[in-house]
Design an enzyme around this catalytic site. Sequence first.
Site, PDB file in Angstrom:
ATOM      1  N   SER A  24      42.837  38.966  40.827  1.00  0.00           N
ATOM      2  CA  SER A  24      44.092  38.912  40.109  1.00  0.00           C
ATOM      3  C   SER A  24      43.931  38.602  38.616  1.00  0.00           C
ATOM      4  O   SER A  24      44.890  38.682  37.862  1.00  0.00           O
ATOM      5  CB  SER A  24      44.995  37.841  40.739  1.00  0.00           C
ATOM      6  OG  SER A  24      44.453  36.536  40.557  1.00  0.00           O
ATOM      7  N   LYS A  78      44.408  33.257  31.291  1.00  0.00           N
ATOM      8  CA  LYS A  78      45.307  33.878  32.267  1.00  0.00           C
ATOM      9  C   LYS A  78      46.677  33.205  32.226  1.00  0.00           C
ATOM     10  O   LYS A  78      46.774  31.982  32.029  1.00  0.00           O
ATOM     11  CB  LYS A  78      44.669  33.744  33.649  1.00  0.00           C
ATOM     12  CG  LYS A  78      45.295  34.532  34.781  1.00  0.00           C
ATOM     13  CD  LYS A  78      44.426  34.365  36.027  1.00  0.00           C
ATOM     14  CE  LYS A  78      44.962  35.073  37.237  1.00  0.00           C
ATOM     15  NZ  LYS A  78      44.070  34.881  38.420  1.00  0.00           N
ATOM     16  N   THR A  89      41.170  32.424  43.821  1.00  0.00           N
ATOM     17  CA  THR A  89      41.325  31.880  45.160  1.00  0.00           C
ATOM     18  C   THR A  89      40.348  32.604  46.081  1.00  0.00           C
ATOM     19  O   THR A  89      39.552  31.986  46.769  1.00  0.00           O
ATOM     20  CB  THR A  89      42.765  32.043  45.664  1.00  0.00           C
ATOM     21  OG1 THR A  89      43.668  31.493  44.690  1.00  0.00           O
ATOM     22  CG2 THR A  89      42.973  31.342  46.994  1.00  0.00           C
ATOM     23  N   SER A  90      40.400  33.938  46.040  1.00  0.00           N
ATOM     24  CA  SER A  90      39.420  34.762  46.747  1.00  0.00           C
ATOM     25  C   SER A  90      39.278  36.081  46.003  1.00  0.00           C
ATOM     26  O   SER A  90      40.089  36.984  46.175  1.00  0.00           O
ATOM     27  CB  SER A  90      39.862  35.011  48.191  1.00  0.00           C
ATOM     28  OG  SER A  90      38.920  35.810  48.874  1.00  0.00           O
ATOM     29  N   SER A 127      39.399  36.676  42.602  1.00  0.00           N
ATOM     30  CA  SER A 127      40.193  36.940  41.408  1.00  0.00           C
ATOM     31  C   SER A 127      39.454  36.782  40.087  1.00  0.00           C
ATOM     32  O   SER A 127      39.971  37.170  39.042  1.00  0.00           O
ATOM     33  CB  SER A 127      41.441  36.053  41.402  1.00  0.00           C
ATOM     34  OG  SER A 127      42.307  36.442  42.438  1.00  0.00           O
TER      35      SER A 127
END
Length: 550
Positions: free
Chosen positions: A194, A113, A215-216, A218
């Site tokens: 993401s 990423k 993070t939450s 992704s």
Amino acid sequence: MFVIELSLVLSTLLSVVSGVACVTYGISPRNGQPLPDLLYATINDLQSGLAAGTFTSVDLVNAYVARINEVNPVLHAVIETNPDALAIAASLDAERADGSTRGNLHGIPICIKDNIATLDKMNNTAGSFALLGAIPPSDSTVAAKLKAAGAIIIGKCNLSQWANYRSSNSTNGWTSRGGQTMGAYYPMQDPSGSSSGPGVVSSIGLAAAAVGTETSGSIISPSSRNSLTGIKPSVGLTSRYLVVPISQTQDTVGPLTRTMMDAAYILSVIAGQDSHDNYTSAIPFETIPDYAAECSSSGLENVKIGIPRNAITVSSTNGPEITAFNASIDVFKQLGATIVDNADFPDLAGYLNFTGSSYTSDPVVGADFVYDVANYFNEMTTNPNSITDLQQLINFTETYVPEDYPNRNVATWLSAASLNITMGDADYYTALLEQYYYGSNATILGALEKYDLDALIIPSSMSPGYAAIAGYPIVTVPLGYYPATTNVTYNSRGTLVSLGPNFPFGLSFYGRRFSEASLVKYACAFEAATNYRQLQNPYIIPNIQLIDVM
């Protein structure tokens, strides 16, 4: 440029590599052995071919880059490729020829990423021009571990800009640098985010595997939406050093892959303590487990699995997911697991009322971001835009036209900048303790302990938030696809299909912190018994295969 394919090409053959069924495409001119189809190829398939001299790592890089070039104008899954990838591959091929290999990732091309820094000719920008040309002091710890293990970082995957922590009105998979990522299972498919690019890259074999951040949601959400396995590690299991941050309390780095075994191989490489990230000091074991060794078809025997029914929401559109999830219960039982239904979260109401249950409004996350993003900019040895704090980042984004402001706002940043708490003050720690309670005793840990469970299962579309706020692990595996009769639903901009025919979905496993070895074992057994990924091919599949570059 690309082919629309819903079945295997006629020339596809079946063979067996290392005892595992391998889908093949063509015959190697080097030794007459079958070549693996890169849509399906596992790390074991690739290692078998490399060891036998059927192809080289240079061949793999050439094939994967050609596949990227073939479909990237449509899917925008990769922001940039590594100009040194061929030279790195040739060096690793030479090591192999001399009788030396570094492990399971030796010579294997992987895309990471575009928020995981590398000190090479590639950028690391979180998809923003604010970081274009910035140079880190070194590789991120995760990238350094991958390189040391012999992986070839073939490129940087596109993402939701700033890992979905900038706007209240942007879209999954959009960045100013990389454009709009789209999934490969339906035209204009929302890829989720993401880690949108890593999800698409793995789903159609633009690299052997990919690494993203969460993070939450992704890692778990794009894995689920692209019919992949994914591991969101416990916060602290993998270092975040020189990863563009959102929140040190919630950020983590993990794999998105086509098989659980591949995810396990990567996790064993990237996990471990790092003096640059004090959260890794919480790892409770000195030796990182061989996660792949946990993979077994019998991994669910005598395992006690709970279902937190009060956390599973039935809506007018998610019926196929709920039906498939309920049907999976019989699979678990057939594999030897004991199912405890209604193993509910003890204080779900408290969690739902907690202001930090959404990470974009969580004051802890906001305070972390203000502090952590400034630290990241100040770590750079070269910082072309001279940005040193959040306010300067906001100013740049609002005035640099390619950042698409105000069409895509900076509301999330403005909220973080206006917080009345600061990372490390008394209010921060009060909020942090509250967050840890609602992410553990009130929900996941509370259910595990109350019902004496080994793990919990839940549809992957519902799993991320509960595990995020206290840093708990999640492992997701494919569970099925929406039927061909599903109504097509567009996002608010009309630029992506948010739900439609053949959209994949997954099943998630929760466990205690640092219980990834057990979760991998359970997920491997479920995956081996179901193999849902093979039931539906993407609608876009690259034509290029190894045979075309040899």
